[in-house]
Design an enzyme around this catalytic site. Structure first.
Site, PDB file in Angstrom:
ATOM      1  N   HIS A  13      38.749  13.882  34.237  1.00  0.00           N
ATOM      2  CA  HIS A  13      38.687  14.832  35.308  1.00  0.00           C
ATOM      3  C   HIS A  13      37.963  14.716  36.607  1.00  0.00           C
ATOM      4  O   HIS A  13      38.370  14.724  37.693  1.00  0.00           O
ATOM      5  CB  HIS A  13      38.899  16.310  34.962  1.00  0.00           C
ATOM      6  CG  HIS A  13      40.016  16.490  33.957  1.00  0.00           C
ATOM      7  ND1 HIS A  13      40.626  17.670  33.529  1.00  0.00           N
ATOM      8  CD2 HIS A  13      41.113  15.637  33.343  1.00  0.00           C
ATOM      9  CE1 HIS A  13      41.553  17.492  32.681  1.00  0.00           C
ATOM     10  NE2 HIS A  13      42.006  16.367  32.493  1.00  0.00           N
ATOM     11  N   ASP A  22      48.753  12.081  30.545  1.00  0.00           N
ATOM     12  CA  ASP A  22      47.509  12.900  30.935  1.00  0.00           C
ATOM     13  C   ASP A  22      46.985  12.081  32.276  1.00  0.00           C
ATOM     14  O   ASP A  22      47.534  11.239  32.982  1.00  0.00           O
ATOM     15  CB  ASP A  22      46.539  12.966  30.172  1.00  0.00           C
ATOM     16  CG  ASP A  22      46.232  11.782  29.436  1.00  0.00           C
ATOM     17  OD1 ASP A  22      46.210  10.537  30.361  1.00  0.00           O
ATOM     18  OD2 ASP A  22      45.527  11.829  28.331  1.00  0.00           O
TER      19      ASP A  22
HETATM   20  C1  LHQ Z   1      43.037  -2.570  24.030  1.00  0.00           C
HETATM   21  C2  LHQ Z   1      44.212  -1.641  24.840  1.00  0.00           C
HETATM   22  C3  LHQ Z   1      43.741  -0.192  24.611  1.00  0.00           C
HETATM   23  C4  LHQ Z   1      41.939  -1.063  23.424  1.00  0.00           C
HETATM   24  C5  LHQ Z   1      44.907  -3.399  25.437  1.00  0.00           C
HETATM   25  N1  LHQ Z   1      42.511  -0.225  24.035  1.00  0.00           N
HETATM   26  N2  LHQ Z   1      42.170  -2.412  23.624  1.00  0.00           N
HETATM   27  C6  LHQ Z   1      42.912   9.537  27.208  1.00  0.00           C
HETATM   28  C7  LHQ Z   1      41.777  10.315  26.397  1.00  0.00           C
HETATM   29  C8  LHQ Z   1      41.773  10.797  25.237  1.00  0.00           C
HETATM   30  C9  LHQ Z   1      43.028  10.762  24.631  1.00  0.00           C
HETATM   31  C10 LHQ Z   1      43.926   9.683  24.603  1.00  0.00           C
HETATM   32  O1  LHQ Z   1      44.401   9.426  25.889  1.00  0.00           O
HETATM   33  C11 LHQ Z   1      44.074   9.225  26.819  1.00  0.00           C
HETATM   34  C12 LHQ Z   1      44.579   8.526  27.970  1.00  0.00           C
HETATM   35  C13 LHQ Z   1      45.366   7.241  27.564  1.00  0.00           C
HETATM   36  O2  LHQ Z   1      45.274   6.177  28.367  1.00  0.00           O
HETATM   37  S1  LHQ Z   1      46.393   6.978  26.150  1.00  0.00           S
HETATM   38  C14 LHQ Z   1      47.189   5.574  26.458  1.00  0.00           C
HETATM   39  C15 LHQ Z   1      46.156   4.306  26.077  1.00  0.00           C
HETATM   40  N3  LHQ Z   1      46.811   3.078  26.178  1.00  0.00           N
HETATM   41  C16 LHQ Z   1      47.653   2.449  25.591  1.00  0.00           C
HETATM   42  O3  LHQ Z   1      48.404   3.086  24.632  1.00  0.00           O
HETATM   43  C17 LHQ Z   1      48.195   0.924  25.895  1.00  0.00           C
HETATM   44  C18 LHQ Z   1      47.924   0.210  24.903  1.00  0.00           C
HETATM   45  N4  LHQ Z   1      48.142  -1.227  25.352  1.00  0.00           N
HETATM   46  C19 LHQ Z   1      49.482  -1.953  25.197  1.00  0.00           C
HETATM   47  O4  LHQ Z   1      50.502  -1.036  25.297  1.00  0.00           O
HETATM   48  C20 LHQ Z   1      49.531  -3.142  25.879  1.00  0.00           C
HETATM   49  O5  LHQ Z   1      48.322  -3.813  25.745  1.00  0.00           O
HETATM   50  C21 LHQ Z   1      49.730  -3.565  27.114  1.00  0.00           C
HETATM   51  C22 LHQ Z   1      51.382  -2.990  27.398  1.00  0.00           C
HETATM   52  C23 LHQ Z   1      48.959  -2.589  28.188  1.00  0.00           C
HETATM   53  C24 LHQ Z   1      49.617  -4.888  27.652  1.00  0.00           C
HETATM   54  O6  LHQ Z   1      50.265  -5.684  26.694  1.00  0.00           O
HETATM   55  P1  LHQ Z   1      49.973  -7.372  26.565  1.00  0.00           P
HETATM   56  O7  LHQ Z   1      50.032  -7.996  27.821  1.00  0.00           O
HETATM   57  O8  LHQ Z   1      50.851  -7.817  25.612  1.00  0.00           O
HETATM   58  O9  LHQ Z   1      48.482  -7.531  26.027  1.00  0.00           O
HETATM   59  P2  LHQ Z   1      48.099  -7.224  24.491  1.00  0.00           P
HETATM   60  O10 LHQ Z   1      48.505  -5.951  23.991  1.00  0.00           O
HETATM   61  O11 LHQ Z   1      47.814  -8.407  23.760  1.00  0.00           O
HETATM   62  O12 LHQ Z   1      46.280  -6.672  24.868  1.00  0.00           O
HETATM   63  C25 LHQ Z   1      45.389  -7.594  25.157  1.00  0.00           C
HETATM   64  C26 LHQ Z   1      44.002  -7.212  24.472  1.00  0.00           C
HETATM   65  O13 LHQ Z   1      43.614  -6.098  25.120  1.00  0.00           O
HETATM   66  C27 LHQ Z   1      44.075  -7.088  23.013  1.00  0.00           C
HETATM   67  O14 LHQ Z   1      43.107  -7.280  22.385  1.00  0.00           O
HETATM   68  P3  LHQ Z   1      42.914  -8.702  21.482  1.00  0.00           P
HETATM   69  O15 LHQ Z   1      41.484  -8.836  20.918  1.00  0.00           O
HETATM   70  O16 LHQ Z   1      43.833  -8.704  20.519  1.00  0.00           O
HETATM   71  O17 LHQ Z   1      43.139  -9.779  22.374  1.00  0.00           O
HETATM   72  C28 LHQ Z   1      44.455  -5.718  22.976  1.00  0.00           C
HETATM   73  O18 LHQ Z   1      44.024  -5.117  21.610  1.00  0.00           O
HETATM   74  C29 LHQ Z   1      43.572  -5.062  24.096  1.00  0.00           C
HETATM   75  N5  LHQ Z   1      44.041  -3.906  24.397  1.00  0.00           N
HETATM   76  N6  LHQ Z   1      44.991  -2.253  25.668  1.00  0.00           N
HETATM   77  N7  LHQ Z   1      44.024   0.548  25.356  1.00  0.00           N
END
Ligand code: LHQ
Length: 257
Positions: free
Chosen positions: A84, A139
């Site tokens: 925030h 959020d």
């Molecule tokens: C990640 C992440 C990530 C860690 C990619 N964290 N490593 C605030 C506070 C309190 C409570 C909760 O909520 C919040 C607000 C929020 O933001 S909640 C939402 C959090 N974000 C997500 O759920 C998004 C998660 N990520 C994804 O869906 C995909 O990574 C996207 C669509 C962004 C991109 O997909 P790709 O291009 O296929 O990349 P990838 O998934 O292979 O990610 C690349 C690397 O980055 C990978 O690590 P690795 O070691 O396997 O290469 C992921 O694990 C890492 N990464 N997002 N949020």
């Protein structure tokens, strides 16, 4: 001075570059604090007349770093304490702010882009309301900005279905100001920032403040605010410069004062 971001001021533009590329610039507490600090610095620096927020590597920001979340964490507290202050700093900034969306903007990363004044989007970029896929709600101002930008029905659809929005779709929805081929991205973002940084900065600040306030006001109240804003803009050097340049058939050179 910063570790999770880079902060560079050049040609009257402050660049905040989110810099955890191996995690698609996912947010940690340190990154929240550093972005907030950089926003404050840019606000206070009179030389800064435009801000650009972008990501390092192939992502813009993937939102909260999910690997850092412990079980039974107080999410409300995380949001209030970490996010925030950053979002309020951004909302109150009376200088133009551009999100240069170089890659995926997901979760709070998408919220951050929505909170900016412009979204210049690489054709490789995408937006995703990722929250629903982990059983959460949008959020960081997402529920505020998204319906205002795309309308209630579309915002609900995006938030509930959580489908990926391509750069082109973002343009069609009015989320993206421009879509740019990847090869030209930095050059065109720089050009756009340069254009904004040479505009009448004080008038831009007033436009931002009162367009924002207009959502909460009656027409009558807003007319009052506009009159006040016009008086303030009318007292700037940039107003005098603009009128003089027009009358002399010259190009105005605005100073931001
Ligand atoms: C990640 C992440 C990530 C860690 C990619 N964290 N490593 C605030 C506070 C309190 C409570 C909760 O909520 C919040 C607000 C929020 O933001 S909640 C939402 C959090 N974000 C997500 O759920 C998004 C998660 N990520 C994804 O869906 C995909 O990574 C996207 C669509 C962004 C991109 O997909 P790709 O291009 O296929 O990349 P990838 O998934 O292979 O990610 C690349 C690397 O980055 C990978 O690590 P690795 O070691 O396997 O290469 C992921 O694990 C890492 N990464 N997002 N949020």
């Amino acid at each position: 001075m910063f570790e999770t971001i880079q902060y560079v001021v050049k040609n009257h533009t402050a660049w905040i570059i989110l810099h955890r590329p191996e995690k698609l610039n996912a947010f940690t507490e340190q990154m929240n604090k550093e972005v907030t600090k950089a926003l404050k610095q840019a606000k206070q620096d009179e030389a800064v007349r435009c801000l650009v927020i972008t990501g390092s590597g192939r992502g813009f920001s993937a939102g909260e770093d999910l690997a850092g979340l412990e079980e039974n964490t107080d999410y409300a507290n995380i949001l209030k304490k970490r996010y925030h202050p950053m979002l309020k700093e951004l909302a109150n900034l009376e200088k133009p702010v551009v999100a240069a969306v170089n890659g995926a903007a997901a979760g709070a990363g998408m919220s951050l882009a929505l909170a900016c004044d412009f979204r210049i989007v690489s054709e490789k970029a995408s937006f995703i309301e990722a929250f629903i896929h982990i059983g959460l709600v949008p959020d960081c101002g997402n529920l505020y900005y998204l319906p205002r930008l795309v309308g209630h029905a579309k915002a609900l659809e995006l938030a509930i279905l959580g489908e990926k929005i391509s750069a082109q779709e973002a343009k069609e929805l009015g989320l993206a100001t421009k879509v740019i081929p990847e090869a030209d991205f930095t050059e065109q973002v720089t050009e756009f920032a340069h254009r904004l940084a040479n505009m009448p900065t004080k008038a831009i600040g007033l436009i931002k403040r009162y367009m924002q306030e207009s959502w909460e006001l009656s027409l009558e109240q807003l007319l009052e605010k506009e009159a006040y804003a016009q008086q303030a803009a009318g007292n700037t050097e940039d107003h005098k410069e603009g009128v003089n340049a027009f009358l002399n058939k010259q190009k105005a050179v605005f100073s931001g004062r």
